[in-house]
Design a protein around this motif. Structure first.
Motif, PDB file in Angstrom:
ATOM      1  N   CYS A 130       0.726 -20.851 -16.347  1.00 59.08           N
ATOM      2  CA  CYS A 130      -0.458 -20.007 -16.179  1.00 59.08           C
ATOM      3  C   CYS A 130       0.008 -18.569 -16.374  1.00 59.08           C
ATOM      4  O   CYS A 130       0.850 -18.086 -15.599  1.00 59.08           O
ATOM      5  CB  CYS A 130      -1.052 -20.204 -14.796  1.00 59.08           C
ATOM      6  N   VAL A 131      -0.532 -17.919 -17.387  1.00 62.42           N
ATOM      7  CA  VAL A 131      -0.135 -16.555 -17.728  1.00 62.42           C
ATOM      8  C   VAL A 131      -1.303 -15.613 -17.519  1.00 62.42           C
ATOM      9  O   VAL A 131      -2.428 -15.900 -17.957  1.00 62.42           O
ATOM     10  CB  VAL A 131       0.354 -16.478 -19.178  1.00 62.42           C
ATOM     11  N   ALA A 132      -1.030 -14.496 -16.867  1.00 66.43           N
ATOM     12  CA  ALA A 132      -2.044 -13.458 -16.688  1.00 66.43           C
ATOM     13  C   ALA A 132      -1.961 -12.454 -17.827  1.00 66.43           C
ATOM     14  O   ALA A 132      -0.854 -12.109 -18.269  1.00 66.43           O
ATOM     15  CB  ALA A 132      -1.846 -12.755 -15.357  1.00 66.43           C
ATOM     16  N   SER A 133      -3.110 -11.977 -18.275  1.00 62.30           N
ATOM     17  CA  SER A 133      -3.129 -11.025 -19.389  1.00 62.30           C
ATOM     18  C   SER A 133      -2.474  -9.705 -19.009  1.00 62.30           C
ATOM     19  O   SER A 133      -1.982  -8.977 -19.870  1.00 62.30           O
ATOM     20  CB  SER A 133      -4.571 -10.796 -19.850  1.00 62.30           C
ATOM     21  N   ASP A 134      -2.475  -9.375 -17.731  1.00 62.70           N
ATOM     22  CA  ASP A 134      -1.780  -8.191 -17.230  1.00 62.70           C
ATOM     23  C   ASP A 134      -0.496  -8.658 -16.553  1.00 62.70           C
ATOM     24  O   ASP A 134      -0.545  -9.297 -15.506  1.00 62.70           O
ATOM     25  CB  ASP A 134      -2.666  -7.451 -16.230  1.00 62.70           C
ATOM     26  N   PRO A 135       0.644  -8.353 -17.099  1.00 66.65           N
ATOM     27  CA  PRO A 135       1.902  -8.838 -16.509  1.00 66.65           C
ATOM     28  C   PRO A 135       2.170  -8.288 -15.114  1.00 66.65           C
ATOM     29  O   PRO A 135       3.003  -8.839 -14.388  1.00 66.65           O
ATOM     30  CB  PRO A 135       2.968  -8.366 -17.514  1.00 66.65           C
ATOM     31  N   ASN A 136       1.477  -7.234 -14.738  1.00 68.90           N
ATOM     32  CA  ASN A 136       1.648  -6.662 -13.398  1.00 68.90           C
ATOM     33  C   ASN A 136       0.596  -7.168 -12.411  1.00 68.90           C
ATOM     34  O   ASN A 136       0.551  -6.676 -11.276  1.00 68.90           O
ATOM     35  CB  ASN A 136       1.589  -5.135 -13.469  1.00 68.90           C
ATOM     36  N   PHE A 137      -0.206  -8.118 -12.842  1.00 71.01           N
ATOM     37  CA  PHE A 137      -1.216  -8.701 -11.979  1.00 71.01           C
ATOM     38  C   PHE A 137      -0.538  -9.268 -10.750  1.00 71.01           C
ATOM     39  O   PHE A 137       0.409 -10.058 -10.855  1.00 71.01           O
ATOM     40  CB  PHE A 137      -1.967  -9.791 -12.743  1.00 71.01           C
ATOM     41  N   ASN A 138      -1.005  -8.875  -9.576  1.00 76.96           N
ATOM     42  CA  ASN A 138      -0.348  -9.276  -8.330  1.00 76.96           C
ATOM     43  C   ASN A 138      -1.389  -9.768  -7.338  1.00 76.96           C
ATOM     44  O   ASN A 138      -1.737  -9.053  -6.391  1.00 76.96           O
ATOM     45  CB  ASN A 138       0.434  -8.085  -7.749  1.00 76.96           C
ATOM     46  N   PRO A 139      -1.887 -10.972  -7.514  1.00 75.94           N
ATOM     47  CA  PRO A 139      -2.891 -11.488  -6.594  1.00 75.94           C
ATOM     48  C   PRO A 139      -2.300 -11.826  -5.241  1.00 75.94           C
ATOM     49  O   PRO A 139      -1.074 -11.924  -5.102  1.00 75.94           O
ATOM     50  CB  PRO A 139      -3.364 -12.763  -7.307  1.00 75.94           C
ATOM     51  N   TRP A 140      -3.136 -12.024  -4.279  1.00 72.51           N
ATOM     52  CA  TRP A 140      -2.662 -12.418  -2.953  1.00 72.51           C
ATOM     53  C   TRP A 140      -2.085 -13.829  -3.009  1.00 72.51           C
ATOM     54  O   TRP A 140      -1.087 -14.119  -2.348  1.00 72.51           O
ATOM     55  CB  TRP A 140      -3.816 -12.356  -1.961  1.00 72.51           C
ATOM     56  N   ALA A 141      -2.692 -14.707  -3.820  1.00 74.87           N
ATOM     57  CA  ALA A 141      -2.207 -16.073  -3.962  1.00 74.87           C
ATOM     58  C   ALA A 141      -2.690 -16.657  -5.287  1.00 74.87           C
ATOM     59  O   ALA A 141      -3.674 -16.188  -5.858  1.00 74.87           O
ATOM     60  CB  ALA A 141      -2.689 -16.952  -2.814  1.00 74.87           C
ATOM     61  N   TYR A 160     -11.102 -18.734  -4.504  1.00 74.75           N
ATOM     62  CA  TYR A 160     -10.515 -18.199  -5.726  1.00 74.75           C
ATOM     63  C   TYR A 160     -11.586 -17.523  -6.569  1.00 74.75           C
ATOM     64  O   TYR A 160     -12.630 -18.119  -6.858  1.00 74.75           O
ATOM     65  CB  TYR A 160      -9.834 -19.320  -6.503  1.00 74.75           C
ATOM     66  N   LYS A 161     -11.308 -16.307  -6.995  1.00 76.11           N
ATOM     67  CA  LYS A 161     -12.299 -15.515  -7.703  1.00 76.11           C
ATOM     68  C   LYS A 161     -12.029 -15.365  -9.183  1.00 76.11           C
ATOM     69  O   LYS A 161     -12.883 -14.909  -9.935  1.00 76.11           O
ATOM     70  CB  LYS A 161     -12.402 -14.124  -7.066  1.00 76.11           C
ATOM     71  N   LEU A 162     -10.842 -15.736  -9.621  1.00 75.11           N
ATOM     72  CA  LEU A 162     -10.485 -15.608 -11.033  1.00 75.11           C
ATOM     73  C   LEU A 162      -9.914 -16.940 -11.485  1.00 75.11           C
ATOM     74  O   LEU A 162      -8.978 -17.444 -10.866  1.00 75.11           O
ATOM     75  CB  LEU A 162      -9.455 -14.486 -11.214  1.00 75.11           C
ATOM     76  N   TRP A 163     -10.473 -17.486 -12.591  1.00 78.32           N
ATOM     77  CA  TRP A 163     -10.089 -18.812 -13.067  1.00 78.32           C
ATOM     78  C   TRP A 163      -9.703 -18.782 -14.530  1.00 78.32           C
ATOM     79  O   TRP A 163     -10.255 -18.000 -15.326  1.00 78.32           O
ATOM     80  CB  TRP A 163     -11.264 -19.784 -12.892  1.00 78.32           C
ATOM     81  N   GLY A 164      -8.761 -19.659 -14.887  1.00 78.89           N
ATOM     82  CA  GLY A 164      -8.453 -19.868 -16.280  1.00 78.89           C
ATOM     83  C   GLY A 164      -9.430 -20.854 -16.901  1.00 78.89           C
ATOM     84  O   GLY A 164     -10.318 -21.390 -16.225  1.00 78.89           O
ATOM     85  N   GLN A 165      -9.227 -21.138 -18.180  1.00 74.36           N
ATOM     86  CA  GLN A 165     -10.148 -22.007 -18.907  1.00 74.36           C
ATOM     87  C   GLN A 165      -9.777 -23.486 -18.772  1.00 74.36           C
ATOM     88  O   GLN A 165     -10.560 -24.361 -19.130  1.00 74.36           O
ATOM     89  CB  GLN A 165     -10.198 -21.613 -20.382  1.00 74.36           C
ATOM     90  N   ALA A 220      -6.849 -17.495  -9.047  1.00 69.25           N
ATOM     91  CA  ALA A 220      -6.244 -16.453  -8.213  1.00 69.25           C
ATOM     92  C   ALA A 220      -7.151 -16.068  -7.052  1.00 69.25           C
ATOM     93  O   ALA A 220      -8.372 -15.947  -7.208  1.00 69.25           O
ATOM     94  CB  ALA A 220      -5.956 -15.212  -9.059  1.00 69.25           C
ATOM     95  N   ILE A 221      -6.516 -15.883  -5.896  1.00 73.28           N
ATOM     96  CA  ILE A 221      -7.180 -15.242  -4.763  1.00 73.28           C
ATOM     97  C   ILE A 221      -6.737 -13.789  -4.797  1.00 73.28           C
ATOM     98  O   ILE A 221      -5.538 -13.508  -4.741  1.00 73.28           O
ATOM     99  CB  ILE A 221      -6.788 -15.893  -3.426  1.00 73.28           C
ATOM    100  N   LEU A 222      -7.674 -12.892  -4.900  1.00 74.77           N
ATOM    101  CA  LEU A 222      -7.328 -11.501  -5.183  1.00 74.77           C
ATOM    102  C   LEU A 222      -6.947 -10.709  -3.940  1.00 74.77           C
ATOM    103  O   LEU A 222      -6.057  -9.856  -4.002  1.00 74.77           O
ATOM    104  CB  LEU A 222      -8.496 -10.823  -5.900  1.00 74.77           C
ATOM    105  N   THR A 223      -7.594 -10.972  -2.828  1.00 70.51           N
ATOM    106  CA  THR A 223      -7.332 -10.199  -1.617  1.00 70.51           C
ATOM    107  C   THR A 223      -6.992 -11.137  -0.472  1.00 70.51           C
ATOM    108  O   THR A 223      -7.326 -12.314  -0.490  1.00 70.51           O
ATOM    109  CB  THR A 223      -8.543  -9.333  -1.239  1.00 70.51           C
ATOM    110  N   ALA A 224      -6.347 -10.594   0.528  1.00 74.21           N
ATOM    111  CA  ALA A 224      -5.827 -11.387   1.637  1.00 74.21           C
ATOM    112  C   ALA A 224      -6.924 -12.177   2.349  1.00 74.21           C
ATOM    113  O   ALA A 224      -8.008 -11.671   2.597  1.00 74.21           O
ATOM    114  CB  ALA A 224      -5.120 -10.481   2.631  1.00 74.21           C
ATOM    115  N   ARG A 225      -6.589 -13.419   2.644  1.00 70.27           N
ATOM    116  CA  ARG A 225      -7.476 -14.297   3.392  1.00 70.27           C
ATOM    117  C   ARG A 225      -6.634 -15.134   4.360  1.00 70.27           C
ATOM    118  O   ARG A 225      -5.411 -14.999   4.412  1.00 70.27           O
ATOM    119  CB  ARG A 225      -8.229 -15.228   2.436  1.00 70.27           C
ATOM    120  N   TRP A 226      -7.291 -16.008   5.095  1.00 66.74           N
ATOM    121  CA  TRP A 226      -6.546 -16.932   5.951  1.00 66.74           C
ATOM    122  C   TRP A 226      -5.758 -17.901   5.077  1.00 66.74           C
ATOM    123  O   TRP A 226      -6.182 -18.277   4.000  1.00 66.74           O
ATOM    124  CB  TRP A 226      -7.508 -17.739   6.834  1.00 66.74           C
ATOM    125  N   LEU A 227      -4.591 -18.331   5.565  1.00 66.97           N
ATOM    126  CA  LEU A 227      -3.769 -19.261   4.808  1.00 66.97           C
ATOM    127  C   LEU A 227      -4.527 -20.549   4.494  1.00 66.97           C
ATOM    128  O   LEU A 227      -4.345 -21.127   3.434  1.00 66.97           O
ATOM    129  CB  LEU A 227      -2.492 -19.591   5.575  1.00 66.97           C
TER     130      LEU A 227
END
Length: 126
Positions: free
Chosen positions: A21-32, A113-118, A97-104
């Motif tokens: 799974c590759v993110a288009s932004d290499p600095n993408f740093n999701p919470w999970a 999860y708010k961002l999904w691949g195809q 990807a989960i973008l911001t902190a949530r419960w484990l």
């Protein structure tokens, strides 16, 4: 940011595959990050997830001991190593990807999860 999965294909029972799974932004740093799958006629199923820190990795019961989720430095790309594949592992596999902190506990729920691949198709046959 877009997520793109790759590595799917057809494999025989007992075989192995590694998904990426590759993110288009290499600095993408999701919470999970997580992996989910949708088999023929089945609902979306949790496969694996990990915190970006790498200190927490969860697996769905159906894949424990056979699948391994990893990343080299906590960022893109994320991998799903699948071994001892079975017919019922056949599915479209998605990373998300989960973008911001949530419960484990949120790691296992697709609505977290708010961002999904195809998705990438994995077909296991005897």
């Amino acid at each position: 940011v877009q997520l793109v999965e790759s590595g799917g294909g057809s494999v025989q029972t007992g075989g192995s595959l590694t998904l990426s799974c590759v993110a288009s932004d290499p600095n993408f740093n999701p919470w999970a990050m997580g992996w989910f799958r949708e088999g023929p006629g089945t609902e979306r199923e949790f496969v694996a997830a990990m915190r970006s820190t790498g200190d927490t990795i969860w697996y769905g019961d159906a894949v424990k001991g056979r699948f391994t989720m990893s990343t080299e430095n906590g960022k893109s790309p994320w991998y799903l190593q699948m071994s001892d594949l079975r017919n019922d592992d056949t599915a479209v596999y998605y990373c998300a990807a989960i973008l911001t902190a949530r419960w484990l506990s949120s790691l296992q729920y697709d609505f977290s999860y708010k961002l999904w691949g195809q998705g990438t198709q994995v077909t296991v046959s005897s």
